[in-house]
Write a protein that holds these residues in place. Structure first.
Motif, mmCIF file in Angstrom:
data_model
loop_
_atom_site.group_PDB
_atom_site.id
_atom_site.type_symbol
_atom_site.label_atom_id
_atom_site.label_comp_id
_atom_site.label_asym_id
_atom_site.label_seq_id
_atom_site.Cartn_x
_atom_site.Cartn_y
_atom_site.Cartn_z
ATOM 1 N N SER A 73 0.821 -1.222 0.000
ATOM 2 C CA SER A 73 0.000 0.000 0.000
ATOM 3 C C SER A 73 0.849 1.263 0.000
ATOM 4 C CB SER A 73 -0.949 0.009 1.197
ATOM 5 O OG SER A 73 -0.227 0.050 2.413
ATOM 6 N N TYR A 76 0.733 1.805 -3.793
ATOM 7 C CA TYR A 76 -0.512 2.047 -4.531
ATOM 8 C C TYR A 76 -1.468 2.999 -3.821
ATOM 9 C CZ TYR A 76 -2.879 -1.554 -1.638
ATOM 10 O OH TYR A 76 -3.410 -2.290 -0.602
ATOM 11 N N THR A 78 -4.458 3.807 -2.250
ATOM 12 C CA THR A 78 -5.767 3.231 -1.956
ATOM 13 C C THR A 78 -6.197 2.314 -3.104
ATOM 14 O OG1 THR A 78 -7.098 4.924 -3.074
ATOM 15 C CG2 THR A 78 -6.366 5.404 -0.819
ATOM 16 N N ARG A 79 -7.215 1.510 -2.844
ATOM 17 C CA ARG A 79 -7.688 0.574 -3.868
ATOM 18 C C ARG A 79 -8.551 1.252 -4.927
ATOM 19 N NH1 ARG A 79 -8.151 -5.583 -1.758
ATOM 20 N NH2 ARG A 79 -6.254 -5.564 -0.497
ATOM 21 N N TRP A 84 -3.322 0.558 -8.037
ATOM 22 C CA TRP A 84 -3.865 -0.707 -7.534
ATOM 23 C C TRP A 84 -4.509 -1.502 -8.665
ATOM 24 C CZ3 TRP A 84 -4.088 -4.376 -4.028
ATOM 25 C CH2 TRP A 84 -5.166 -5.253 -4.027
#
Length: 266
Positions: A73, A76, A78-79, A84
């Motif tokens: 993380s 990336y 956040t998703r 991501w």
């Protein structure tokens, strides 16, 4: 997290974070799932998320192995991010990169080792803004892995054993200070004691009880070296049934008594 592992043994474990390590002196054996590598100066390894692994010295010579353990993380965010969805999700969801040995004889791998070495230096020097530099270097490492796509995914049958052992290791590491038997360890993954022993031996190389003893001894060594706790308390804290048994096992593995070991370390 980052560290320079020197003259020590790191038993079987796993974590959600990625890990990259490289040897600068001596030789180190790295076991990853069912595979074993020998690392020496000019070689390193990238270890993926949730991957079982262990480190040990080769011979009696000391070794130095800088390593960096970092959360995906960090790269990336956040998703919801493009990082991501386009890059990290396939990498993590498909277990694409479980273990990738690195050597300076391969150009793109040498580039990764250079980035890792620079990142380790940044972490040690801690100049203003070093966090940005480290994140940038780790991003470049993962991008090189994605571009060259050397992923090694174990067969389904092996993955079943790996998943079982990972759960059993987690159970042991949570409960090693209490009395433990094979039946208890096997029950945490709903298999027979015989199947538990087979899976454990296949992946870890020792029986479940041998691993429990190694973990207890490792913790005892740490407490002897870093605290003034009496040996009786350390014995009980680490899950040994009696001080005489603790001393016997300790001497068998290290060649000295617990008190002599403490004196050496002081």
């Amino acid at each position: 997290h980052y560290a320079n592992l020197s003259a020590t043994k790191i038993p079987w474990h796993w974590h959600e974070e990625f890990e990259i390590a490289f040897v600068t002196r001596g030789r180190v054996t790295v076991k990853v799932n069912e595979v074993q590598y020998e690392l020496f100066p000019g070689k390193g390894i990238f270890i993926g998320s949730h991957t079982l692994h262990a480190f040990s010295l080769v011979g009696t010579e000391e070794a130095e192995m800088p390593n960096i353990v970092f959360s995906p993380s960090l790269l990336y965010g956040t998703r919801d991010s493009i990082f991501w969805k386009r890059y990290m999700e396939p990498l993590l969801m498909e277990n694409a990169f479980m273990n990738i040995p690195l050597t300076r004889q391969v150009e793109w791998q040498a580039e990764i080792l250079n980035h890792a070495s620079t990142a380790f230096s940044c972490l040690n020097e801690r100049k203003f803004g070093y966090e940005f530099d480290v994140r940038d270097l780790l991003s470049k490492i993962v991008l090189l892995l994605l571009q060259n796509n050397p992923g090694m995914t174990p067969e389904k049958k092996s993955q079943k054993d790996i998943n079982r052992v990972r759960q059993m290791l987690g159970y042991i590491q949570t409960n090693y200070t209490e009395p433990l038997c094979v039946e208890q360890i096997a029950s945490c993954v709903n298999i027979s004691p015989r199947e538990c022993g087979r899976s454990f031996k296949k992946i870890v190389g020792v029986s479940p009880i041998q691993y429990v003893i190694e973990l207890r001894i490792r913790r005892a060594r740490q407490l002897l070296a870093e605290t003034d706790l009496p040996v009786t308390e350390i014995c009980a804290f680490c899950g040994f049934e009696s001080q005489s048994y603790f001393s016997k096992v300790f001497r068998e593995r290290l060649g000295v008594s617990p008190l002599a070991y403490r004196k050496q370390k002081r």
